[in-house]
Design a protein around this motif. Sequence first.
Motif, PDB file in Angstrom:
ATOM      1  N   ASP A   1      -4.459   9.791  -7.376  1.00 22.65           N
ATOM      2  CA  ASP A   1      -3.206   9.987  -8.103  1.00 22.65           C
ATOM      3  C   ASP A   1      -3.281  11.235  -8.986  1.00 22.65           C
ATOM      4  O   ASP A   1      -2.328  12.023  -9.062  1.00 22.65           O
ATOM      5  CB  ASP A   1      -2.914   8.746  -8.947  1.00 22.65           C
TER       6      ASP A   1
ATOM      7  N   VAL B   1       5.621  11.311  -3.375  1.00 23.99           N
ATOM      8  CA  VAL B   1       5.278   9.927  -3.713  1.00 23.99           C
ATOM      9  C   VAL B   1       4.620   9.296  -2.497  1.00 23.99           C
ATOM     10  O   VAL B   1       5.022   9.561  -1.351  1.00 23.99           O
ATOM     11  CB  VAL B   1       6.524   9.111  -4.111  1.00 23.99           C
TER      12      VAL B   1
ATOM     13  N   THR C   1       2.404   5.471  -1.194  1.00 21.94           N
ATOM     14  CA  THR C   1       1.820   4.166  -1.499  1.00 21.94           C
ATOM     15  C   THR C   1       0.545   4.026  -0.689  1.00 21.94           C
ATOM     16  O   THR C   1       0.386   4.654   0.367  1.00 21.94           O
ATOM     17  CB  THR C   1       2.778   3.011  -1.160  1.00 21.94           C
ATOM     18  N   CYS C   2      -0.357   3.188  -1.171  1.00 25.17           N
ATOM     19  CA  CYS C   2      -1.626   3.006  -0.450  1.00 25.17           C
ATOM     20  C   CYS C   2      -2.290   1.703  -0.906  1.00 25.17           C
ATOM     21  O   CYS C   2      -2.179   1.314  -2.067  1.00 25.17           O
ATOM     22  CB  CYS C   2      -2.550   4.198  -0.744  1.00 25.17           C
TER      23      CYS C   2
ATOM     24  N   SER D   1      -4.139  -1.679  -4.994  1.00 23.64           N
ATOM     25  CA  SER D   1      -2.912  -1.302  -4.298  1.00 23.64           C
ATOM     26  C   SER D   1      -2.052  -0.435  -5.206  1.00 23.64           C
ATOM     27  O   SER D   1      -1.746  -0.824  -6.342  1.00 23.64           O
ATOM     28  CB  SER D   1      -2.132  -2.558  -3.882  1.00 23.64           C
TER      29      SER D   1
ATOM     30  N   GLY E   1       1.352   0.480  -5.300  1.00 22.01           N
ATOM     31  CA  GLY E   1       2.733   0.291  -4.869  1.00 22.01           C
ATOM     32  C   GLY E   1       2.917  -0.114  -3.431  1.00 22.01           C
ATOM     33  O   GLY E   1       4.026   0.022  -2.889  1.00 22.01           O
ATOM     34  N   HIS E   2       1.870  -0.621  -2.787  1.00 23.91           N
ATOM     35  CA  HIS E   2       1.931  -0.931  -1.361  1.00 23.91           C
ATOM     36  C   HIS E   2       2.164  -2.421  -1.137  1.00 23.91           C
ATOM     37  O   HIS E   2       1.802  -3.248  -1.984  1.00 23.91           O
ATOM     38  CB  HIS E   2       0.619  -0.501  -0.692  1.00 23.91           C
TER      39      HIS E   2
ATOM     40  N   ARG F   1      -2.663  -4.253  -8.614  1.00 27.87           N
ATOM     41  CA  ARG F   1      -1.509  -3.432  -8.269  1.00 27.87           C
ATOM     42  C   ARG F   1      -1.221  -2.410  -9.372  1.00 27.87           C
ATOM     43  O   ARG F   1      -1.327  -2.703 -10.564  1.00 27.87           O
ATOM     44  CB  ARG F   1      -0.267  -4.291  -8.035  1.00 27.87           C
TER      45      ARG F   1
ATOM     46  N   THR G   1       1.305   1.533  -9.989  1.00 25.76           N
ATOM     47  CA  THR G   1       2.468   2.291  -9.500  1.00 25.76           C
ATOM     48  C   THR G   1       2.068   3.172  -8.323  1.00 25.76           C
ATOM     49  O   THR G   1       0.895   3.511  -8.140  1.00 25.76           O
ATOM     50  CB  THR G   1       3.045   3.164 -10.621  1.00 25.76           C
ATOM     51  N   PRO G   2       3.036   3.563  -7.492  1.00 26.13           N
ATOM     52  CA  PRO G   2       2.732   4.443  -6.359  1.00 26.13           C
ATOM     53  C   PRO G   2       2.079   5.751  -6.801  1.00 26.13           C
ATOM     54  O   PRO G   2       2.272   6.217  -7.931  1.00 26.13           O
ATOM     55  CB  PRO G   2       4.106   4.700  -5.735  1.00 26.13           C
TER      56      PRO G   2
ATOM     57  N   SER H   1       2.108  -0.952   6.857  1.00 29.22           N
ATOM     58  CA  SER H   1       3.086  -0.182   6.084  1.00 29.22           C
ATOM     59  C   SER H   1       4.408  -0.941   6.058  1.00 29.22           C
ATOM     60  O   SER H   1       4.628  -1.878   6.840  1.00 29.22           O
ATOM     61  CB  SER H   1       3.281   1.214   6.690  1.00 29.22           C
TER      62      SER H   1
END
Length: 578
Positions: free
Chosen positions: A434, A445, A447-448, A466, A468-469, A488, A490-491, A519
């Motif tokens: 990030d 942006v 996600t992962c 994670s 944002g995934h 978890r 944020t993305p 995904s």
Amino acid sequence: MSDAGTVTPDGAPAYDDALGPDDLLSGPLAHAILEGGPLAMAVSDPRLPGDPLVWTNAAFTSLTGYTAEEVRGRNCRLLQCEDTDPQVVARIRAALERGHDVQEVLLNARKDGSQFWNQLAITQLRDDEGRVTHRVGVQVDVTAEAVGDAARDLELSLMHRTADRLELLARVGEEVSRHLEYDDAVDALADLVVPRLATWGFVAMTSETGRLERVHVVASDPEHASAAHALGTQGTTWLVHSPRVAQTLAAGVDHVPMPLPVDIASLPGRTTPDELQLLQTLGLGSALLVPLTGRDRALGVLCLVHHEVDGFDREIVVTAAHLGRRAGVLLENVRLYLAERDAALTLQHSLLPVLGDVGGLDVAASYLPSGRRAEVGGDWFDAFVLPDGAVSLAVGDVVGHDLRAAASMGQLRSLLRAAVWRGDRPGEALERLDGLVRALDVADVATCVLVRWERTDDGAHLTWASAGHPPVLVRLPGGHVHGLDGGRSTPIGLPPVRPGTVPEVSGELPHGAIMVLYSDGLVERRDRGLREGIDALSAALSAVPDDASATQVCDALTDALVDEHQEDDVCLLVVRLD
């Protein structure tokens, strides 16, 4: 009463009561009324050959420009012109032959060639035995009224025809564009257009080198559908030897199509007996060939055939010309789309890993591109063995469907690999990723989800995080499915809600368990929200057999959740712990 010819004391003429109307209108007075009246009148004698005119008045000369001497002995057809409606003339003739009086409005021409709308009324005069001796025609110029009515009728007709043409063009655009396979798009064009405009016809397309390679024949009459299909299976030889097809393909974008009679005499020399029989069955009158022009050349030809020699009116010709330009560009777009899609898929797959032996695990992966775009996407997966023997598993998704997303995907995957390889835990690796993304502007942006898999005597120890995934799903032996919650943040690329270290969570996995990383394209679409999609994925995962391999699980999940109209890329990674 005084005798005729005398006058009354006040000077007015006096008439004998015995004189009737016939006596009053005879002689010079009747002639003066007919000759000087405001209505154009002509008298013909049907007893003479050709039913010639024998008398006209001054109003006739004023209306038509013809003097009595010029028309005497000639048929009234001299007023007809090229634009006179033959059907109206036929109705007049038929009524007179039946002995009826008749009234019609038709387009006539004056001596100087100017045209006028003539409201014609013909009265047939008979003798005492009922035989027609003369025909009296009265002509009234109603051009002003007729032109107004005709203009309104024409306007309504043009509006109706224009609406039909626009509706057909719109439907062609929709039908051709919705097909992602080139052959299907060609067939759709012929299936839609031919029944609307012709008795039968075909669409023939050329290759990149200009060689005819495909033809689809359609008949409007269902009874001739088998003949059309049979002709379409004959190949393109019967078209290769057609001079008009060759001329149409060689025509420029400014080519104006014109219907012409089919050259039937030349067909035996350039078709086989079977082809000729099929052509005759379908009907050979006139043909209208239109080039399907792309941006710089003709990609093919649309041929419309009518069983009558004059079967195509002007509106059909205009509509076909518009179709040729519009459909050509649409088909070229489909062809370009497929070429770009193949290139995009090649690039996409070159950026994804080839799964080999992943620490002895049973691993399977699937990447399915969106069915609606030619662009590469930003979905990726990864699975590899770390130096300490653990296995790193990841699925990510960069926002976007373009080359930037694909390039960002490749960079993120490489950066994440490097962080994990150097020994970062999942939370640390995502935090480092990030920071790099926001500092270097690598991607917008993404996600992962990242999982570290360590084998134990009882199964495996998992550590995950994670960004944002969607949650990883785990199927336990027996069919129970749950998500790997927690860990978890944020993305990637977005400011964190709570600044600090990215959280991670650990847990144990027994032998026989199956883990699924994916995904959002697998579970989310327009008619199904993310939560509903995850529930559907959980149900499909629960339904697989306990002994199913990772590949079998991967196939079962994609079959259950992916349809042919998927709107997003799908990335799926399945790991089974034996």
